[in-house]
Design an enzyme around this catalytic site. Structure first.
Site, PDB file in Angstrom:
ATOM      1  CB  SER A 223      -0.823  -0.128   1.267  1.00 33.08           C
ATOM      2  OG  SER A 223      -1.365   1.274   1.561  1.00 33.08           O
TER       3      SER A 223
ATOM      4  CE1 TYR B 130      -6.772   3.829  -1.570  1.00 31.81           C
ATOM      5  CE2 TYR B 130      -5.314   3.737   0.145  1.00 31.81           C
ATOM      6  CZ  TYR B 130      -6.422   3.324  -0.244  1.00 31.81           C
ATOM      7  OH  TYR B 130      -7.234   2.147   0.346  1.00 31.81           O
TER       8      TYR B 130
ATOM      9  CB  THR C 206      -6.888   1.910  -4.899  1.00 32.02           C
ATOM     10  OG1 THR C 206      -5.957   0.790  -4.543  1.00 32.02           O
ATOM     11  CG2 THR C 206      -8.243   1.496  -4.068  1.00 32.02           C
TER      12      THR C 206
ATOM     13  CE  LYS D 244      -6.963  -3.637  -3.550  1.00 30.00           C
ATOM     14  NZ  LYS D 244      -7.797  -2.817  -2.580  1.00 30.00           N
TER      15      LYS D 244
ATOM     16  CB  SER E 154     -11.265  -5.223  -4.945  1.00 34.67           C
ATOM     17  OG  SER E 154     -11.165  -4.952  -3.433  1.00 34.67           O
TER      18      SER E 154
ATOM     19  CG  HIS F 145     -11.042  -0.657  -0.054  1.00 35.32           C
ATOM     20  ND1 HIS F 145     -10.363  -0.046  -1.036  1.00 35.32           N
ATOM     21  CD2 HIS F 145     -10.536  -0.734   1.371  1.00 35.32           C
ATOM     22  CE1 HIS F 145      -9.419   0.486  -0.337  1.00 35.32           C
ATOM     23  NE2 HIS F 145      -9.318   0.249   1.051  1.00 35.32           N
TER      24      HIS F 145
ATOM     25  N   GLY G 205     -13.193 -10.949   1.142  1.00 41.18           N
ATOM     26  CA  GLY G 205     -13.837 -11.951   2.000  1.00 41.18           C
ATOM     27  C   GLY G 205     -13.049 -13.300   1.659  1.00 41.18           C
TER      28      GLY G 205
ATOM     29  NE  ARG H 215     -11.447  -6.692   7.148  1.00 42.52           N
ATOM     30  CZ  ARG H 215     -12.137  -6.355   6.350  1.00 42.52           C
ATOM     31  NH1 ARG H 215     -12.353  -7.006   5.213  1.00 42.52           N
ATOM     32  NH2 ARG H 215     -12.955  -5.073   6.258  1.00 42.52           N
TER      33      ARG H 215
HETATM   34  C1  LIG Z   1      -6.981  -2.627   7.485  1.00 48.40           C
HETATM   35  C2  LIG Z   1      -6.941  -2.497   5.968  1.00 48.40           C
HETATM   36  C3  LIG Z   1      -6.223  -1.386   5.148  1.00 48.40           C
HETATM   37  C4  LIG Z   1      -6.297  -1.369   3.725  1.00 48.40           C
HETATM   38  N1  LIG Z   1      -5.678  -0.719   3.296  1.00 48.40           N
HETATM   39  C5  LIG Z   1      -5.680  -0.653   1.769  1.00 48.40           C
HETATM   40  C6  LIG Z   1      -4.755   0.283   1.151  1.00 48.40           C
HETATM   41  O1  LIG Z   1      -4.117   0.960   1.555  1.00 48.40           O
HETATM   42  N2  LIG Z   1      -5.067   0.264  -0.434  1.00 48.40           N
HETATM   43  C7  LIG Z   1      -5.972  -0.460  -0.765  1.00 48.40           C
HETATM   44  O2  LIG Z   1      -5.998  -0.680  -2.154  1.00 48.40           O
HETATM   45  N3  LIG Z   1      -6.502  -1.241   0.030  1.00 48.40           N
HETATM   46  C8  LIG Z   1      -6.590  -1.518   1.123  1.00 48.40           C
HETATM   47  N4  LIG Z   1      -7.450  -2.291   1.860  1.00 48.40           N
HETATM   48  C9  LIG Z   1      -8.152  -3.330   1.171  1.00 48.40           C
HETATM   49  C10 LIG Z   1      -7.371  -4.468   0.826  1.00 48.40           C
HETATM   50  O3  LIG Z   1      -6.702  -4.296  -0.253  1.00 48.40           O
HETATM   51  C11 LIG Z   1      -8.371  -5.482   0.482  1.00 48.40           C
HETATM   52  O4  LIG Z   1      -9.237  -5.088  -0.764  1.00 48.40           O
HETATM   53  C12 LIG Z   1      -9.215  -6.235   1.311  1.00 48.40           C
HETATM   54  O5  LIG Z   1      -8.679  -6.260   2.478  1.00 48.40           O
HETATM   55  C13 LIG Z   1      -9.935  -7.456   0.902  1.00 48.40           C
HETATM   56  O6  LIG Z   1     -10.790  -8.010   1.729  1.00 48.40           O
HETATM   57  P1  LIG Z   1     -10.418  -9.156   2.859  1.00 48.40           P
HETATM   58  O7  LIG Z   1      -9.916  -8.189   4.167  1.00 48.40           O
HETATM   59  O8  LIG Z   1     -11.951  -9.443   3.422  1.00 48.40           O
HETATM   60  O9  LIG Z   1      -9.688 -10.095   2.362  1.00 48.40           O
HETATM   61  C14 LIG Z   1      -7.274  -2.248   3.135  1.00 48.40           C
HETATM   62  C15 LIG Z   1      -7.919  -3.474   3.952  1.00 48.40           C
HETATM   63  C16 LIG Z   1      -7.976  -3.200   5.408  1.00 48.40           C
HETATM   64  C17 LIG Z   1      -8.472  -4.432   6.001  1.00 48.40           C
END
Ligand SMILES: Cc1cc2nc3c(=O)[nH]c(=O)nc-3n(C[C@H](O)[C@H](O)[C@H](O)COP(=O)(O)O)c2cc1C
Length: 404
Positions: free
Chosen positions: A152, A175, A201, A276, A298, A300, A333, A355
Site C-alpha cells: 500500500s 491512492y 485503487t 483495483k 474488489s 475493498h 472476503g 485481513r
Molecule cells: C486494514 C485495511 C487496510 C487497507 N488498506 C488498503 C490500502 O491502503 N490500499 C488499498 O488499495 N486497499 C486497502 N485495503 C483493502 C485491501 O486491499 C483488500 O481490498 C481487502 O482487505 C480485501 O478484503 P479482505 O480483507 O476481506 O480479504 C485495506 C484493507 C484493510 C482491512
C-alpha cells in the site's frame, strides 16, 4: 483428521460442558457441526492453527480496540462485509473424479511474472498498527512461501525496505490524491525501487462511512495523539511514501479522478497498470479501453460502499466483459482454499487476501503471515486434488455451480 481422531473429537464434543447446541443443532448433532458453538480458543503458536480464523481470535485479543476496529470493520451497516462471506455459500463445487492428482501444482503466471501460487497479499495500509514489524513482517512471511505482495502507498514502511525484506520486487498500490505531482513522485519512486506493476485503487474516490470503526475508536481509552500526532499533517508526514511529495492532508482527495488518469500514469511510467476496485462489466470494459494491464475486482473488503454485493458475485460479469483480454484478479472476503478455488473456477487469474494475513501478522508477526499463506496454499492444493484439477489452468467453470 483421521477417522479415529474424528471419533475422539466428536466424543469430546458430546461430553464437553462448554458445548452449546442450538435448537436445530440438537436434532442433527453429528452432521451439523456448524451449529455447535465453541468458545474462542487462543492458539499459542502458528503451528497450532487449524484455519485462518484461529489467527483472528488471537488478533482480536492482542490488538488495541481501535486498531482491531480499523482492520475488522466495513462501511455503513456492514452490508458489503457480510455479503462478501455469504456469497460463497451460494456457489458449490463440482468434483471431477478419477483424475491422477498425485502431483497438484499451484504455479501460475501473472503479467509475465512467474508465481508459486495464485494467492497474493492485497495492499493493506498502516501495518505497524498490527505488529511492530509492520509491512516488513508481511514481506518476510510472503518470502517464506514465495507469494506475491502488493504494498500500500499508505504503508508504515518504505517500498525500498519492503523489497529488501521480501527479497524481490513487490507491486505498488497507489491512492493518487487530486494533486498529480504526488502520484507522479510516488510512481517514479516505486519504479526506481524495482516495482514492475502499479495498482491504482479506484473504489475510495468518495468517502466511506465507517460507523462501526467509530464505535470501536470511542471505546479505546488510550491517547491516540501519542502515536498519531495531533497536527493536521502529522498523518501524511508519518507515511514514508509521501515523503518528498510535498503532500498535505488537504490533498487527500481523489474525487476528480476519471479514466484519463490512466493515460497520465502511462506517460509517467513503464510499469504495468492494474485497476483495483472494479465490480461491474461497464467499468471492466472501461479499464481495458483505457489500457489497463489487469482488472482487479474488489469492494475493498466491504470498506468502500455499502452495496450489499459480494465481490465473488460481481466477478462473473467482469470476467465476461474482459473476455480474456487481460488478467482478472479479485479480493474481498477470501478466507479458505474453497473460496479461492471458486474464484479461479469463475475466471479469476489470482486471488488476493487482506485481513486473513493481517490476522497472522497481528498474532505472530512474520511467522503468522507465513503460516496463513502456507495454510491457504495447502487448502487450495487439497481442493484442487478433490476437484480433479492438477494445475491452476485446469480449474474451470465445470468445477462450480450456483444455487437458485
Ligand atoms: C486494514 C485495511 C487496510 C487497507 N488498506 C488498503 C490500502 O491502503 N490500499 C488499498 O488499495 N486497499 C486497502 N485495503 C483493502 C485491501 O486491499 C483488500 O481490498 C481487502 O482487505 C480485501 O478484503 P479482505 O480483507 O476481506 O480479504 C485495506 C484493507 C484493510 C482491512
Amino acid at each position: 483428521m483421521d477417522i479415529k481422531s474424528r471419533r475422539r473429537f466428536l466424543q469430546f464434543l458430546a461430553a464437553s460442558p462448554v458445548v452449546a447446541y442450538t435448537q436445530a443443532g440438537r436434532l442433527y448433532a453429528d452432521e451439523m457441526l456448524d451449529q455447535v458453538e465453541l468458545p474462542d480458543y487462543l492458539i499459542q503458536s502458528p503451528d497450532e492453527a487449524l484455519d485462518v480464523f484461529d489467527f483472528h481470535n488471537v488478533a482480536k485479543k492482542v490488538l488495541p480496540t481501535s486498531h482491531y476496529g480499523y482492520m475488522a470493520t466495513g462501511t455503513g451497516g456492514n452490508e458489503t462485509l457480510r455479503a462478501n462471506r455469504r456469497a460463497f455459500d451460494d456457489i458449490y463445487l463440482r468434483a471431477m473424479r478419477m483424475v491422477d492428482t498425485s502431483n497438484v501444482g499451484l504455479e501460475t503466471e501473472l503479467l509475465g511474472q512467474k508465481l508459486n501460487s495464485p494467492i497474493v497479499l492485497a495492499p493493506v495500509g498502516s501495518q505497524n498498527a498490527f505488529h511492530a514489524d509492520g509491512e516488513l513482517g508481511s514481506a518476510r512471511g510472503a518470502r517464506a512461501n514465495g507469494n506475491l505482495q502488493i504494498l500500500s502507498n499508505v504503508s508504515t514502511r518504505s517500498i525500498e525496505d519492503v523489497i529488501a525484506a521480501r527479497g524481490e520486487p513487490v507491486w505498488f498500490q497507489l491512492y493518487p490524491t487530486n494533486k498529480w505531482s504526488t502520484a507522479e513522485t510516488m510512481v517514479k519512486r516505486a519504479e526506481k525501487a524495482g516495482a514492475q506493476t502499479v495498482v491504482l485503487t479506484v473504489d475510495l474516490n468518495s468517502d466511506s462511512n465507517r460507523v462501526l470503526l467509530g464505535q470501536f475508536i470511542r471505546l479505546d481509552e488510550r491517547d491516540c495523539t501519542v502515536c498519531h500526532g495531533s497536527g493536521p499533517d502529522d498523518w501524511v508526514k508519518s507515511k514514508p511514501m509521501y515523503q518528498g511529495t510535498g503532500s498535505v492532508t488537504a490533498d487527500w482527495d481523489m474525487s476528480a479522478m476519471t479514466w484519463e488518469f490512466l493515460d497520465r500514469i502511462r506517460e509517467a511510467t513503464s510499469m504495468n497498470i492494474v485497476v483495483k476496485g472494479i465490480v461491474t462489466a461497464e467499468d471492466a470494459e472501461s479499464c481495458v479501453s483505457a489500457g489497463a494491464d489487469a482488472v482487479y475486482v474488489s469492494n475493498h473488503g466491504g470498506r468502500a460502499e455499502a452495496s450489499g454485493w459480494g465481490a465473488i458475485e460481481s466477478l462473473p460479469e467482469v470476467v465476461e466483459a474482459v473476455n480474456g483480454r487481460v488478467p482478472v484478479m479479485i479480493d474481498s472476503g477470501f478466507r479458505r482454499g474453497t473460496d479461492i478455488f471458486k474464484a479461479l473456477a469463475l475466471g479469476a487469474d489470482a486471488v488476493c487476501i487482506g485481513r486473513a494475513y493481517i490476522w497472522g501478522l497481528a498474532a505472530f508477526g512474520e511467522a503468522g503471515v507465513a503460516k496463513v499463506l502456507d495454510m491457504l496454499d495447502a487448502e487450495l492444493a487439497m481442493v484442487m486434488g478433490q476437484m480433479g484439477a492438477i494445475s491452476v489452468s485446469d480449474i474451470g467453470s465445470q468445477h462450480v455451480g450456483r444455487r437458485g
